[in-house]
Scaffold this motif. Structure first.
Motif, mmCIF file in Angstrom:
data_model
loop_
_atom_site.group_PDB
_atom_site.id
_atom_site.type_symbol
_atom_site.label_atom_id
_atom_site.label_comp_id
_atom_site.label_asym_id
_atom_site.label_seq_id
_atom_site.Cartn_x
_atom_site.Cartn_y
_atom_site.Cartn_z
ATOM 1 N N GLU A 117 1.530 -7.642 4.275
ATOM 2 C CA GLU A 117 0.725 -7.357 3.080
ATOM 3 C C GLU A 117 1.630 -7.018 1.903
ATOM 4 O O GLU A 117 1.357 -7.406 0.776
ATOM 5 N N LYS A 163 2.706 -9.577 -1.109
ATOM 6 C CA LYS A 163 2.139 -8.894 -2.279
ATOM 7 C C LYS A 163 0.608 -8.862 -2.271
ATOM 8 O O LYS A 163 -0.019 -8.813 -3.329
ATOM 9 N N THR A 164 0.010 -8.939 -1.090
ATOM 10 C CA THR A 164 -1.456 -8.844 -0.998
ATOM 11 C C THR A 164 -1.892 -7.386 -0.788
ATOM 12 O O THR A 164 -3.088 -7.112 -0.723
ATOM 13 N N ALA A 165 -0.910 -6.480 -0.694
ATOM 14 C CA ALA A 165 -1.242 -5.066 -0.443
ATOM 15 C C ALA A 165 -2.124 -4.497 -1.548
ATOM 16 O O ALA A 165 -3.032 -3.706 -1.286
ATOM 17 N N GLU A 166 -1.860 -4.931 -2.793
ATOM 18 C CA GLU A 166 -2.649 -4.417 -3.917
ATOM 19 C C GLU A 166 -4.122 -4.812 -3.782
ATOM 20 O O GLU A 166 -4.997 -4.082 -4.233
ATOM 21 N N PHE A 167 -4.363 -5.968 -3.173
ATOM 22 C CA PHE A 167 -5.749 -6.407 -2.944
ATOM 23 C C PHE A 167 -6.377 -5.555 -1.840
ATOM 24 O O PHE A 167 -7.420 -4.935 -2.025
ATOM 25 N N LEU A 168 -5.704 -5.488 -0.706
ATOM 26 C CA LEU A 168 -6.292 -4.823 0.463
ATOM 27 C C LEU A 168 -6.404 -3.306 0.288
ATOM 28 O O LEU A 168 -7.412 -2.698 0.640
ATOM 29 N N MET A 169 -5.348 -2.721 -0.278
ATOM 30 C CA MET A 169 -5.295 -1.259 -0.330
ATOM 31 C C MET A 169 -6.144 -0.660 -1.451
ATOM 32 O O MET A 169 -6.222 0.547 -1.575
ATOM 33 N N THR A 170 -6.721 -1.523 -2.291
ATOM 34 C CA THR A 170 -7.627 -0.981 -3.309
ATOM 35 C C THR A 170 -9.079 -1.171 -2.885
ATOM 36 O O THR A 170 -9.991 -0.969 -3.675
ATOM 37 N N LYS A 171 -9.270 -1.559 -1.629
ATOM 38 C CA LYS A 171 -10.625 -1.648 -1.072
ATOM 39 C C LYS A 171 -10.996 -0.270 -0.496
ATOM 40 O O LYS A 171 -10.114 0.522 -0.139
ATOM 41 N N LEU A 226 3.463 2.420 -1.150
ATOM 42 C CA LEU A 226 3.474 1.008 -0.790
ATOM 43 C C LEU A 226 4.473 0.270 -1.664
ATOM 44 O O LEU A 226 4.710 0.640 -2.813
ATOM 45 N N VAL A 251 4.802 -2.173 -3.868
ATOM 46 C CA VAL A 251 3.988 -3.073 -4.718
ATOM 47 C C VAL A 251 4.671 -3.265 -6.075
ATOM 48 O O VAL A 251 5.495 -2.477 -6.469
ATOM 49 N N LEU A 307 -1.932 3.808 -4.366
ATOM 50 C CA LEU A 307 -1.021 2.830 -3.774
ATOM 51 C C LEU A 307 0.344 3.485 -3.624
ATOM 52 O O LEU A 307 1.097 3.197 -2.704
ATOM 53 N N LYS A 321 -12.809 4.215 -4.297
ATOM 54 C CA LYS A 321 -12.608 2.764 -4.384
ATOM 55 C C LYS A 321 -13.901 1.962 -4.220
ATOM 56 O O LYS A 321 -13.964 0.793 -4.587
ATOM 57 N N PHE A 338 -2.016 -11.782 -6.259
ATOM 58 C CA PHE A 338 -1.559 -12.449 -5.037
ATOM 59 C C PHE A 338 -2.649 -12.321 -3.989
ATOM 60 O O PHE A 338 -3.106 -11.205 -3.706
#
Lengths: 265, 300
Positions: free
Chosen positions: A98, A102-110, A263, A265, B52, B75, B86
């Motif tokens: 992740e 660089k998909t961590a920003e997508f997943l971790m803001t859920k 993370l 990011v 984050l 969130k 990404f």
């Protein structure tokens, strides 16, 4: 559940390739036994004349390779290497990818907690590891029975497979622990693989020299050995205990480090 | 009610500076601009708000909840669009958006369709086949699909063509009219000027000023450009509030700050050909604050 299913989907292709790899390894490996069958005593003599280092490296040790189970025991060493490599790699990449991609920003803001994400991912990895163990178990049974002709091998192959699963789970958690600790996501799989190779090297050392026997406790590759299983001794309780402790520690490290760290990011 | 309340937020990366003692608040229903050049600390502030990364010091609440302790609950109500988008390359756009929606436990399918149509986004394409601009559109849809109460945008317009930027701004204004609060981070001042009610200016990790856009303008110089039919006497502009006076032939340019009546009276005495009085754009205001800050430091 959504992250778990998403991970299974994401690894579909790679899992299929690993399954094919296991099937090829088991059937092509055991097919060699059919060719060697009948060589019997002369084959064992050849093996006995081999240098100890070579025997240790090939995983032969004191095995009677003229017997179906002895031959399978050698093959088992390679299956262990193959599937622990898979386990350690999936353990480290399933978390670190992740950040790497660089998909961590997508997943971790859920709206989910980091422990929930770890749990979902570890379960997805454990399911894949277990599927490979089952494929290995079923294909080993089929191959040994097919090429050996007659004999009773179910119990031994079951113990081999349970031992294999135990090592896979251990390396899976080693991989996830390293991924949780390493800030740079690209370094986690490399370091995990290095640790696996290092422990395998220690295992060979322990096989080569009597004096290095205490090293058996620090390399998981000595926890499940073919000669113990074939001799009817199964897996030593101390190794099962050690594995449980190590798995617990690495799971704790995974949750603790990943929950607390920034993370990448 | 303040939707975002930041108190002394500090983040250090080892010895390197991230942000230092950042304090500001965003009111409910506001479009709040967060401006500063690249590397000033905008993304660090936002990433800290979204847990984050974790702060070295200070605290913040979002919708009345602690940004770290209540992060998952926060969130649910937040839509976020990062500066660089990404996603999982092997997924189709629709699968990614459905995956995103699955976290909110509500049916977002009609909203996804509506947003995709507005942004002219092909839902059946694979992520890896999308241009950067189209990926950004995916980002906008995934940020808005669950109808959040707070939208956090970090340099959101990069990669969008001017027409799409306008559509995006229209979307944001519609959301804002419904009561949604927006934190809009950017280094492009004209877009902040277009959209925001208030703005925080950040430089080198520190907040330089938090002000209403209108006040920023009021407190600033107006740009005068006068063309006269006959040359004017420079003495006429020896006047309090005038700065940077330039007289070239029949053209007079200067900046003015203060009561407009006396200066207008003085201009009326001239034989005027044409007059332009312009508001400084935010860029000029921004540079003005930067200069002031630097001068202040030099004096210290």
């Amino acid at each position: 559940m959504n992250i778990f299913l998403q991970e299974l989907k994401a690894y579909r292709k790679s899992l299929t390739i690993w399954i094919i790899g296991v099937l090829v390894m088991v059937f092509s490996g055991m097919s060699k036994y059919a060719g060697m069958e009948g060589a019997g005593q002369s084959l064992n003599e050849l093996m006995n004349n081999m240098p100890g280092v070579l025997k240790a490296m090939l995983g032969i040790q004191s095995l009677d390779v003229s017997s179906p189970l002895g031959f399978y025991g050698v093959l088992f060493t390679y299956l262990v290497i193959m599937l622990t490599v898979h386990a350690v790699m999936i353990g480290s990449t399933i978390l670190s990818k992740e950040e790497r991609d660089k998909t961590a920003e997508f997943l971790m803001t859920k709206p989910v907690t980091r422990p929930f994400i770890i749990t979902s991912k570890l379960f997805a990895a454990a399911v894949q590891v277990t599927i490979l163990t089952i494929v290995s178990f079923v294909s080993s049974l089929a191959a040994v029975y097919y090429f050996a002709g007659e004999g009773e091998f179910f119990r031994e192959i079951l113990i081999f497979s349970l031992g294999l699963w135990m090592l896979q789970v251990l390396f899976l958690t080693i991989g996830s622990g390293i991924a949780a600790m390493k800030k740079n996501p690209k370094k986690a799989p490399a370091l995990s693989a290095a640790i696996l190779l290092f422990t395998f090297f220690i295992s060979i050392m322990a096989d080569m020299t009597e004096n290095l026997q205490p090293l058996k406790y620090i390399t998981p590759f000595q926890y499940v050995t073919a000669d113990m299983v074939i001799n009817g001794n199964g897996i030593d309780g101390i190794y099962i205990f050690l594995t449980c402790i190590l798995v617990s520690v690495f799971i704790w490290v995974t949750y603790d480090r990943y929950r607390k760290r920034d993370l990448y990011v | 009610m303040n939707v975002i309340e930041i108190n002394g937020l500090t983040k250090h990366y080892g010895k390197a500076r991230g942000i230092e003692d950042v304090t500001f608040s965003v009111k409910e229903g506001e479009i709040f601009g967060f401006i500063g050049p690249n590397g000033a600390g905008k993304s660090t502030t936002i990433r800290t708000l979204l847990s984050l990364i974790y702060p070295t010091g200070g605290s913040a609440t979002i919708l009345g909840m602690d940004m770290i302790k209540d992060a998952p609950e926060i969130k649910k109500q937040v839509g976020y669009l990062p500066s660089e988008v990404f996603y999982y390359d092997n997924m189709k756009v629709i699968d990614l958006l459905n995956y995103s929606a699955s976290f909110y436990k509500k049916d977002c399918s009609s909203r996804i369709k509506e947003l995709a149509e507005r942004l002219d986004l092909d839902l059946n394409k694979k992520i890896e086949d999308l241009s950067f601009g189209n990926k950004k559109k995916v980002g906008i849809v995934q940020g808005l699909l669950h109808s959040p109460k707070l939208i956090i945008l970090d340099e959101p317009t990069s990669g969008l063509d001017p027409l799409m930027q306008q559509t995006f701004f229209d979307l944001l204004k519609e959301e804002n009219e419904k009561g949604v609060t927006i934190l809009f981070s950017s280094h492009i001042l004209s877009e902040v000027q277009k959209l925001c009610d208030r703005v925080a200016i950040i430089k080198d990790g520190k907040i330089v000023k938090v002000e209403k856009i209108s006040t920023l303008r009021e407190n600033n110089y107006k740009k005068f450009h006068i063309e006269t039919k006959t040359p004017a006497d420079q003495e006429m502009f020896n006047f309090e509030g005038i700065k940077d006076l330039e007289m070239e032939g029949n053209s007079i340019r200067f900046l003015f700050k203060g009561d407009l009546n006396p200066i207008m009276g003085r201009i009326a005495e001239l034989d005027i050909g044409n007059v332009w009085i312009e508001e400084p754009d935010l860029e000029e205001i921004f540079m003005h604050y930067y200069e002031k800050e630097d001068q202040g430091r030099e004096h210290v």
